[in-house]
Scaffold this motif. Structure first.
Motif, PDB file in Angstrom:
ATOM      1  N   VAL A  99       0.829  -1.199   0.000  1.00 20.44           N
ATOM      2  CA  VAL A  99       0.000   0.000   0.000  1.00 20.44           C
ATOM      3  C   VAL A  99       0.869   1.257   0.000  1.00 20.44           C
ATOM      4  N   ARG A 100       1.962   1.237   0.742  1.00 24.55           N
ATOM      5  CA  ARG A 100       2.845   2.408   0.778  1.00 24.55           C
ATOM      6  C   ARG A 100       3.453   2.682  -0.604  1.00 24.55           C
ATOM      7  N   ALA A 101       3.855   1.631  -1.294  1.00 25.43           N
ATOM      8  CA  ALA A 101       4.408   1.813  -2.637  1.00 25.43           C
ATOM      9  C   ALA A 101       3.351   2.363  -3.587  1.00 25.43           C
ATOM     10  N   ARG A 102       2.138   1.895  -3.448  1.00 18.74           N
ATOM     11  CA  ARG A 102       1.054   2.383  -4.293  1.00 18.74           C
ATOM     12  C   ARG A 102       0.760   3.851  -4.009  1.00 18.74           C
ATOM     13  N   ALA A 103       0.812   4.237  -2.734  1.00 15.05           N
ATOM     14  CA  ALA A 103       0.587   5.632  -2.365  1.00 15.05           C
ATOM     15  C   ALA A 103       1.694   6.525  -2.915  1.00 15.05           C
ATOM     16  N   ALA A 104       2.932   6.051  -2.872  1.00 20.12           N
ATOM     17  CA  ALA A 104       4.054   6.847  -3.363  1.00 20.12           C
ATOM     18  C   ALA A 104       3.963   7.121  -4.858  1.00 20.12           C
ATOM     19  N   ALA A 105       3.320   6.223  -5.595  1.00 13.92           N
ATOM     20  CA  ALA A 105       3.193   6.383  -7.044  1.00 13.92           C
ATOM     21  C   ALA A 105       1.947   7.158  -7.451  1.00 13.92           C
ATOM     22  N   HIS A 106       1.117   7.555  -6.497  1.00 15.31           N
ATOM     23  CA  HIS A 106      -0.159   8.215  -6.783  1.00 15.31           C
ATOM     24  C   HIS A 106       0.050   9.716  -6.999  1.00 15.31           C
ATOM     25  N   PRO A 107      -0.766  10.376  -7.851  1.00 22.80           N
ATOM     26  CA  PRO A 107      -0.653  11.826  -8.025  1.00 22.80           C
ATOM     27  C   PRO A 107      -0.816  12.608  -6.724  1.00 22.80           C
ATOM     28  N   ASP A 108      -1.598  12.094  -5.787  1.00 22.93           N
ATOM     29  CA  ASP A 108      -1.782  12.737  -4.482  1.00 22.93           C
ATOM     30  C   ASP A 108      -0.906  12.084  -3.416  1.00 22.93           C
ATOM     31  N   ALA A 109       0.309  11.726  -3.798  1.00 18.79           N
ATOM     32  CA  ALA A 109       1.196  11.008  -2.879  1.00 18.79           C
ATOM     33  C   ALA A 109       1.442  11.738  -1.556  1.00 18.79           C
ATOM     34  N   PRO A 110       1.680  13.062  -1.513  1.00 18.55           N
ATOM     35  CA  PRO A 110       2.004  13.694  -0.222  1.00 18.55           C
ATOM     36  C   PRO A 110       0.936  13.487   0.860  1.00 18.55           C
ATOM     37  N   PRO A 111      -0.346  13.816   0.610  1.00 19.36           N
ATOM     38  CA  PRO A 111      -1.321  13.586   1.684  1.00 19.36           C
ATOM     39  C   PRO A 111      -1.551  12.105   1.989  1.00 19.36           C
ATOM     40  N   LEU A 112      -1.450  11.248   0.961  1.00 19.32           N
ATOM     41  CA  LEU A 112      -1.615   9.811   1.205  1.00 19.32           C
ATOM     42  C   LEU A 112      -0.509   9.289   2.114  1.00 19.32           C
ATOM     43  N   LEU A 113       0.733   9.666   1.843  1.00 23.69           N
ATOM     44  CA  LEU A 113       1.849   9.176   2.637  1.00 23.69           C
ATOM     45  C   LEU A 113       1.841   9.777   4.040  1.00 23.69           C
ATOM     46  N   ARG A 114       1.448  11.046   4.152  1.00 20.98           N
ATOM     47  CA  ARG A 114       1.363  11.642   5.491  1.00 20.98           C
ATOM     48  C   ARG A 114       0.281  10.955   6.316  1.00 20.98           C
ATOM     49  N   THR A 115      -0.841  10.653   5.677  1.00 20.96           N
ATOM     50  CA  THR A 115      -1.899   9.939   6.386  1.00 20.96           C
ATOM     51  C   THR A 115      -1.408   8.577   6.855  1.00 20.96           C
ATOM     52  N   LEU A 116      -0.702   7.875   5.989  1.00 19.74           N
ATOM     53  CA  LEU A 116      -0.152   6.568   6.363  1.00 19.74           C
ATOM     54  C   LEU A 116       0.834   6.692   7.521  1.00 19.74           C
ATOM     55  N   ASP A 117       1.674   7.711   7.498  1.00 23.06           N
ATOM     56  CA  ASP A 117       2.663   7.888   8.567  1.00 23.06           C
ATOM     57  C   ASP A 117       1.979   8.055   9.925  1.00 23.06           C
ATOM     58  N   VAL A 118       0.990   8.950   9.977  1.00 21.79           N
ATOM     59  CA  VAL A 118       0.291   9.182  11.245  1.00 21.79           C
ATOM     60  C   VAL A 118      -0.476   7.934  11.666  1.00 21.79           C
ATOM     61  N   ALA A 119      -1.137   7.286  10.711  1.00 22.12           N
ATOM     62  CA  ALA A 119      -1.923   6.091  11.024  1.00 22.12           C
ATOM     63  C   ALA A 119      -1.028   4.966  11.546  1.00 22.12           C
ATOM     64  N   GLU A 120       0.140   4.787  10.957  1.00 22.79           N
ATOM     65  CA  GLU A 120       1.058   3.758  11.441  1.00 22.79           C
ATOM     66  C   GLU A 120       1.503   4.052  12.862  1.00 22.79           C
ATOM     67  N   SER A 121       1.802   5.308  13.157  1.00 26.27           N
ATOM     68  CA  SER A 121       2.192   5.671  14.519  1.00 26.27           C
ATOM     69  C   SER A 121       1.071   5.366  15.510  1.00 26.27           C
ATOM     70  N   LEU A 122      -0.162   5.733  15.141  1.00 28.60           N
ATOM     71  CA  LEU A 122      -1.289   5.461  16.035  1.00 28.60           C
ATOM     72  C   LEU A 122      -1.498   3.955  16.207  1.00 28.60           C
ATOM     73  N   ALA A 123      -1.342   3.197  15.130  1.00 28.66           N
ATOM     74  CA  ALA A 123      -1.526   1.746  15.220  1.00 28.66           C
ATOM     75  C   ALA A 123      -0.484   1.105  16.125  1.00 28.66           C
ATOM     76  N   ARG A 124       0.725   1.670  16.169  1.00 28.28           N
ATOM     77  CA  ARG A 124       1.786   1.128  17.019  1.00 28.28           C
ATOM     78  C   ARG A 124       1.760   1.706  18.430  1.00 28.28           C
ATOM     79  N   GLY A 125       0.902   2.707  18.673  1.00 27.00           N
ATOM     80  CA  GLY A 125       0.872   3.345  19.981  1.00 27.00           C
ATOM     81  C   GLY A 125       2.040   4.266  20.218  1.00 27.00           C
ATOM     82  N   VAL A 126       2.542   4.848  19.127  1.00 27.30           N
ATOM     83  CA  VAL A 126       3.691   5.761  19.209  1.00 27.30           C
ATOM     84  C   VAL A 126       3.189   7.184  18.970  1.00 27.30           C
TER      85      VAL A 126
END
Length: 373
Positions: free
Chosen positions: A232-259
């Motif tokens: 999913v991260r690779a797919r987001a990086a290749a998307h025209p809207d990559a910046p908000p997609l990747l930022r969303t993934l970054d925050v979501a991963e942190s929340l999922a890990r409790g960080v």
């Protein structure tokens, strides 16, 4: 409040910030996260003022009622599609409503096979006492992917989808898994994450970075293994809207890990509060209001989002695919429907851009000045 809530969702238990009751009301109305926030606050015994506790309790109870209504609708729908010899996939918030950590829902989105869509909608009207809300284009109409919602006075509406937009060529049925109630499935983990991610960060730019969307994405992240997440991260990086997609993934991963997660969407959070404080949906009804709001979110996002609002955004002026709706234009002069729709959207966007620019600048200034942590 947003900084504090992000810390709570990442495992913290700091006392809530001091703020008046109305500020808590605006915060929770915009972020739509009262139900999971109350659960974390109670579990960690975080301290709230009496005003904050009262507003949180009232809002969480309202969200719980909607989540339970969504669950009941899905159980009923599962029985109905089973009798029809088919199944239905619970999407986004509907899938979360069937889990142990439900989120606020405004409606229930379900995916059925195209040949069953109208029968399922008719079954909702006949068996669940629902009625059609709004005009409806026939399945297969260019650019459409769901029927009009079916709503009842005592339950959240159900929106019957017969296609998944903006997820590419993936077959949503190929690896769908049971979701609990008989007849109801959920998307495979990687596709569910991608669908939630694109829906909240691209299809609805006004939801981008909201705590509800971040929590939904975090739940989808937690259901993926390392390989699925990398896909999913690779797919987001290749998307025209990559910046908000990747930022969303970054925050979501942190929340999922409790960080603890750095807030990558402070200006958009501030913009949501400005909209709510100025009247919210009442002040931005109609096409002009909607496109003013979308332009403001694009301008606050920056990174070329305003240009994409014109050229390629699914919710923007010129969508990637011609859309044939159910309005009078589509019925009377279908050949000109797309052209007239684009012209109307463009006019509304131009008319609302100056106000949107002022709102975006105010939001960025507010986000920069707000105390952190």
């Amino acid at each position: 409040m947003r900084d504090w809530a992000l810390a709570v969702f990442a495992g913290g238990a700091d006392p809530a910030p001091a703020a008046p009751r109305e500020a808590w009301r605006v915060f929770l109305a915009v972020e739509r996260c009262a139900l999971p926030l109350r659960a974390r606050v109670l579990a960690r015994r975080a301290r709230l003022s009496s005003d904050a506790a009262a507003v949180l309790e009232a809002r969480a109870n309202a969200e719980l009622v909607r989540a339970l209504s969504a669950r009941a609708r899905l159980i009923t729908l599962g029985r109905m599609v089973s009798r029809l010899g088919t199944g239905a996939v619970a999407l986004k918030g509907g899938a979360a409503a069937l889990g142990t950590d439900p989120l606020d829902v405004q409606d229930v989105d379900v995916l059925v096979r195209p040949e069953h869509a109208e029968a399922v909608a008719a079954g909702l009207e006949a068996g669940a006492g629902a009625r059609r809300l709004g005009a409806e284009a026939a399945p297969g109409t260019a650019g459409t992917f769901h029927l009009a919602p079916r709503g009842a006075d005592d339950a959240v509406p159900v929106e019957v989808h017969y296609a998944l937009p903006f997820v590419g060529d993936a077959d949503p049925w190929a690896e769908a898994v049971p979701a609990g109630p008989p007849g109801i499935l959920r998307l495979a983990p990687a596709l569910h994450l991608w669908h939630v991610l694109v829906h909240g960060a691209v299809h609805h730019p006004e939801r981008r970075g909201s705590l509800r969307e971040l929590l939904m994405t975090a739940g989808a992240v937690a259901a993926c293994d390392a390989g699925e997440l990398a896909e999913v991260r690779a797919r987001a990086a290749a998307h025209p809207d990559a910046p908000p997609l990747l930022r969303t993934l970054d925050v979501a991963e942190s929340l999922a890990r409790g960080v603890p997660a750095a807030d990558a969407f402070r200006p958009l959070g501030a913009l949501g509060y400005l909209f709510a404080a100025s009247g919210g949906g009442r002040a931005y009804r109609g096409a002009l209001g909607i496109y003013t709001m979308r332009a403001a979110y694009a301008l606050a996002t920056a990174e070329g989002a305003y240009r994409r609002l014109w050229l390629s955004s699914p919710s923007g002026v010129r969508s990637l695919e011609k859309f044939g709706g159910a309005s009078w234009v589509d019925r009377l002069i279908p050949a000109a429907g797309h052209t007239l729709r684009v012209a109307y959207r463009g006019a509304c966007t131009v008319a609302g851009t100056l106000r949107a620019l002022r709102l975006a600048r105010a939001a960025r200034a507010l986000a920069a000045e707000a105390p952190r942590g």
